[in-house]
Motif scaffolding. Structure first.
Motif, PDB file in Angstrom:
ATOM      1  N   LEU A  71       0.855  -1.251  -0.012  1.00 23.92           N
ATOM      2  CA  LEU A  71       0.078   0.045  -0.041  1.00 23.92           C
ATOM      3  C   LEU A  71       0.813   1.321  -0.039  1.00 23.92           C
ATOM      4  O   LEU A  71       0.390   2.400  -0.563  1.00 23.92           O
ATOM      5  N   GLU A  72       2.200   1.028   0.525  1.00 25.00           N
ATOM      6  CA  GLU A  72       2.963   2.529   0.578  1.00 25.00           C
ATOM      7  C   GLU A  72       3.425   2.591  -0.795  1.00 25.00           C
ATOM      8  O   GLU A  72       4.015   4.161  -1.061  1.00 25.00           O
ATOM      9  N   ASP A  73       3.289   1.855  -1.704  1.00 30.92           N
ATOM     10  CA  ASP A  73       3.802   2.082  -3.135  1.00 30.92           C
ATOM     11  C   ASP A  73       2.707   2.755  -4.014  1.00 30.92           C
ATOM     12  O   ASP A  73       2.941   3.231  -5.104  1.00 30.92           O
ATOM     13  N   ILE A  74       1.193   2.804  -3.308  1.00 35.48           N
ATOM     14  CA  ILE A  74       0.403   3.262  -4.046  1.00 35.48           C
ATOM     15  C   ILE A  74      -0.114   4.646  -3.642  1.00 35.48           C
ATOM     16  O   ILE A  74      -0.258   5.213  -2.548  1.00 35.48           O
ATOM     17  N   ASP A  75      -0.610   5.517  -4.604  1.00 37.29           N
ATOM     18  CA  ASP A  75      -0.840   6.917  -4.468  1.00 37.29           C
ATOM     19  C   ASP A  75      -2.604   6.877  -4.362  1.00 37.29           C
ATOM     20  O   ASP A  75      -3.089   7.676  -3.513  1.00 37.29           O
ATOM     21  N   VAL A  76      -3.067   6.326  -5.482  1.00 38.35           N
ATOM     22  CA  VAL A  76      -4.613   6.277  -5.659  1.00 38.35           C
ATOM     23  C   VAL A  76      -4.947   4.931  -5.988  1.00 38.35           C
ATOM     24  O   VAL A  76      -4.565   4.229  -6.795  1.00 38.35           O
ATOM     25  N   VAL A  77      -6.073   4.318  -5.363  1.00 40.40           N
ATOM     26  CA  VAL A  77      -6.809   3.450  -5.670  1.00 40.40           C
ATOM     27  C   VAL A  77      -8.304   3.979  -6.307  1.00 40.40           C
ATOM     28  O   VAL A  77      -9.098   4.666  -5.665  1.00 40.40           O
ATOM     29  N   ILE A  78      -8.790   3.319  -7.595  1.00 41.77           N
ATOM     30  CA  ILE A  78      -9.886   3.850  -8.312  1.00 41.77           C
ATOM     31  C   ILE A  78     -10.664   2.185  -8.263  1.00 41.77           C
ATOM     32  O   ILE A  78     -10.203   1.444  -8.980  1.00 41.77           O
ATOM     33  N   THR A  79     -11.725   2.415  -7.717  1.00 35.30           N
ATOM     34  CA  THR A  79     -12.693   1.341  -7.787  1.00 35.30           C
ATOM     35  C   THR A  79     -14.180   1.755  -7.786  1.00 35.30           C
ATOM     36  O   THR A  79     -14.384   2.855  -8.071  1.00 35.30           O
ATOM     37  N   ASP A  80     -15.254   0.714  -7.704  1.00 39.14           N
ATOM     38  CA  ASP A  80     -16.506   0.957  -7.968  1.00 39.14           C
ATOM     39  C   ASP A  80     -17.279   1.322  -6.787  1.00 39.14           C
ATOM     40  O   ASP A  80     -16.807   0.623  -5.685  1.00 39.14           O
ATOM     41  N   GLU A  81     -18.721   1.450  -6.785  1.00 41.09           N
ATOM     42  CA  GLU A  81     -19.245   1.748  -5.538  1.00 41.09           C
ATOM     43  C   GLU A  81     -19.818   0.436  -4.788  1.00 41.09           C
ATOM     44  O   GLU A  81     -20.228   0.617  -3.860  1.00 41.09           O
ATOM     45  N   SER A  82     -19.471  -0.814  -5.432  1.00 42.71           N
ATOM     46  CA  SER A  82     -19.671  -1.898  -4.384  1.00 42.71           C
ATOM     47  C   SER A  82     -18.700  -2.428  -3.617  1.00 42.71           C
ATOM     48  O   SER A  82     -18.608  -3.124  -2.680  1.00 42.71           O
ATOM     49  N   ALA A  83     -17.566  -1.351  -3.590  1.00 44.44           N
ATOM     50  CA  ALA A  83     -16.471  -1.668  -2.669  1.00 44.44           C
ATOM     51  C   ALA A  83     -16.865  -1.548  -1.290  1.00 44.44           C
ATOM     52  O   ALA A  83     -17.651  -0.555  -0.922  1.00 44.44           O
ATOM     53  N   PRO A  84     -16.792  -2.359  -0.305  1.00 46.54           N
ATOM     54  CA  PRO A  84     -17.135  -2.193   1.002  1.00 46.54           C
ATOM     55  C   PRO A  84     -16.748  -1.067   1.683  1.00 46.54           C
ATOM     56  O   PRO A  84     -15.372  -0.629   1.675  1.00 46.54           O
ATOM     57  N   GLU A  85     -17.279  -0.419   2.466  1.00 41.89           N
ATOM     58  CA  GLU A  85     -16.992   0.989   3.089  1.00 41.89           C
ATOM     59  C   GLU A  85     -15.766   0.840   4.123  1.00 41.89           C
ATOM     60  O   GLU A  85     -14.983   1.642   4.171  1.00 41.89           O
ATOM     61  N   GLN A  86     -15.800  -0.307   4.820  1.00 43.19           N
ATOM     62  CA  GLN A  86     -14.739  -0.480   5.676  1.00 43.19           C
ATOM     63  C   GLN A  86     -13.387  -0.722   4.946  1.00 43.19           C
ATOM     64  O   GLN A  86     -12.462  -0.017   5.315  1.00 43.19           O
ATOM     65  N   PHE A  87     -13.358  -1.432   3.883  1.00 40.00           N
ATOM     66  CA  PHE A  87     -12.065  -1.778   3.143  1.00 40.00           C
ATOM     67  C   PHE A  87     -11.584  -0.376   2.455  1.00 40.00           C
ATOM     68  O   PHE A  87     -10.169  -0.023   2.764  1.00 40.00           O
ATOM     69  N   VAL A  88     -12.490   0.718   2.002  1.00 38.70           N
ATOM     70  CA  VAL A  88     -12.187   1.666   1.267  1.00 38.70           C
ATOM     71  C   VAL A  88     -11.717   2.767   2.571  1.00 38.70           C
ATOM     72  O   VAL A  88     -10.622   3.439   2.457  1.00 38.70           O
ATOM     73  N   ALA A  89     -12.035   2.553   3.925  1.00 41.22           N
ATOM     74  CA  ALA A  89     -11.723   3.211   5.079  1.00 41.22           C
ATOM     75  C   ALA A  89     -10.189   2.966   5.589  1.00 41.22           C
ATOM     76  O   ALA A  89      -9.386   3.775   5.919  1.00 41.22           O
ATOM     77  N   ASP A  90     -10.124   1.673   5.377  1.00 41.18           N
ATOM     78  CA  ASP A  90      -8.889   1.114   5.772  1.00 41.18           C
ATOM     79  C   ASP A  90      -7.779   1.769   4.689  1.00 41.18           C
ATOM     80  O   ASP A  90      -6.519   1.982   5.080  1.00 41.18           O
ATOM     81  N   LEU A  91      -7.953   1.608   3.685  1.00 37.12           N
ATOM     82  CA  LEU A  91      -7.235   2.150   2.537  1.00 37.12           C
ATOM     83  C   LEU A  91      -6.578   3.659   2.739  1.00 37.12           C
ATOM     84  O   LEU A  91      -5.569   3.969   2.662  1.00 37.12           O
ATOM     85  N   LYS A  92      -7.577   4.419   3.066  1.00 29.75           N
ATOM     86  CA  LYS A  92      -7.618   5.761   3.445  1.00 29.75           C
ATOM     87  C   LYS A  92      -6.737   5.883   4.797  1.00 29.75           C
ATOM     88  O   LYS A  92      -5.885   6.816   4.852  1.00 29.75           O
ATOM     89  N   ASP A  93      -7.105   5.151   5.850  1.00 28.88           N
ATOM     90  CA  ASP A  93      -6.093   4.975   6.893  1.00 28.88           C
ATOM     91  C   ASP A  93      -4.732   4.792   6.792  1.00 28.88           C
ATOM     92  O   ASP A  93      -3.733   5.227   7.481  1.00 28.88           O
ATOM     93  N   HIS A  94      -4.401   4.068   5.382  1.00 27.09           N
ATOM     94  CA  HIS A  94      -3.118   3.713   5.062  1.00 27.09           C
ATOM     95  C   HIS A  94      -2.418   4.917   4.339  1.00 27.09           C
ATOM     96  O   HIS A  94      -1.179   4.607   3.344  1.00 27.09           O
ATOM     97  N   GLY A  95      -3.149   6.032   4.145  1.00 24.75           N
ATOM     98  CA  GLY A  95      -2.725   7.118   3.117  1.00 24.75           C
ATOM     99  C   GLY A  95      -3.075   7.106   1.985  1.00 24.75           C
ATOM    100  O   GLY A  95      -2.321   8.095   1.068  1.00 24.75           O
ATOM    101  N   VAL A  96      -3.684   6.157   1.289  1.00 25.83           N
ATOM    102  CA  VAL A  96      -3.817   6.005   0.147  1.00 25.83           C
ATOM    103  C   VAL A  96      -5.429   6.792  -0.435  1.00 25.83           C
ATOM    104  O   VAL A  96      -6.315   6.831   0.198  1.00 25.83           O
ATOM    105  N   GLU A  97      -5.197   7.509  -1.394  1.00 26.94           N
ATOM    106  CA  GLU A  97      -6.574   8.164  -2.089  1.00 26.94           C
ATOM    107  C   GLU A  97      -7.192   7.280  -2.545  1.00 26.94           C
ATOM    108  O   GLU A  97      -6.816   6.540  -3.342  1.00 26.94           O
ATOM    109  N   VAL A  98      -8.560   7.177  -2.462  1.00 28.30           N
ATOM    110  CA  VAL A  98      -9.432   6.521  -2.889  1.00 28.30           C
ATOM    111  C   VAL A  98     -10.481   7.261  -3.586  1.00 28.30           C
ATOM    112  O   VAL A  98     -11.241   8.075  -3.159  1.00 28.30           O
TER     113      VAL A  98
END
Length: 259
Positions: free
Chosen positions: A228-255
């Motif tokens: 995750l430290e190598d990633i700046d942005v993740v683009i996904t769709d609206e079916s992505a679980p909210e908690q997973f999106v929140a976890d990505l953001k907590d690791h400094g990844v823009e979603v």
């Protein structure tokens, strides 16, 4: 909600949460338990989940099975197009350089780059035969197709020749596809040679944009190629679980979530 969208959400929830029940899913999606059982049966047949008594559990083994480009092209087609539209917002300024990874989601971006009324010009380096064929139709794109061995199943160029070329190149943005993305293990794919090319693109780009529909979230494939430290942005769709999106953001990844 269409059945395909519901099953995509179920697959993502199962992958991220580890276990789901028929009763909880029926309540969450406002459908009958029998409808959920049919969904789980189909997802189990596709290898997306493992059915168990009363629900399903995630497929936790490291996966190695790949599908052909033709088989993947129509899967999650609407989600991939929505993701590509958001990814286009991350394209560099006029004259910028792009690494465009192989994959059906990045192929949707290549098509948008060619058919967009945008007047910007880019230099694009790709290891994808389909992407190269698409991009070659535009006179606004200076195209370089990496040389090397072609993997028939993914139509991606891999090998030492491709890696040597990437080692001396730099790009403003790398658009990367992935078979899987987890919080613990980052990005992974089935083939070590494709993983090596993806890793080289990530290493030599100023900005890394991962294009991954929600069915890729919470899954693990055999070969990890970025954290995750190598990633700046993740683009996904609206079916992505909210908690997973929140976890990505907590690791400094823009979603960025495509609707």
């Amino acid at each position: 909600m269409y059945a395909e969208e519901r099953r995509r959400k179920i697959a993502s929830l199962t992958a991220v949460e580890g276990r789901v029940t028929v009763a909880d899913l029926a309540e969450a999606f406002d459908v009958t338990a029998e409808t959920i059982r049919r969904d789980l049966a189909q997802l189990d047949a596709e290898g997306a989940v493992h059915r168990v008594h009363g629900g399903a559990v995630a497929t936790r083994s490291f996966q190695t099975v790949e599908f052909t480009v033709a088989a993947r092209k129509n899967a999650q087609k609407d989600a991939k197009l929505s993701i590509a539209r958001l990814a286009a917002e991350c394209l560099p300024e006029d004259g910028g350089g792009v690494f465009l990874d192989a994959g059906t989601t990045t192929e949707a971006l290549a098509d948008l780059m060619v058919h967009s009324p945008d007047s910007r010009r880019w230099t694009v380096v790709t290891n994808s035969l389909p992407n190269a064929m698409t991009l070659a139709a535009s006179n606004r794109i200076e195209l370089q197709l990496l040389g090397g061995q072609v993997r028939v199943i993914t139509q991606a160029v891999v090998g030492d020749a491709a890696l040597r070329t990437l080692a001396v190149m730099r790009a403003d943005v790398a658009f990367i596809g992935s078979n899987a993305l987890t919080i613990d293990h980052g990005l992974s794919t089935a083939d070590p040679q494709e993983a090596a090319v993806k890793r080289a693109m990530i290493t030599n780009a100023r900005k890394v944009v991962v294009m991954a529909d929600s069915t890729k979230l919470g899954r693990d494939f055999l070969v990890s190629f970025a954290s995750l430290e190598d990633i700046d942005v993740v683009i996904t769709d609206e079916s992505a679980p909210e908690q997973f999106v929140a976890d990505l953001k907590d690791h400094g990844v823009e979603v960025m979530v495509a609707s």
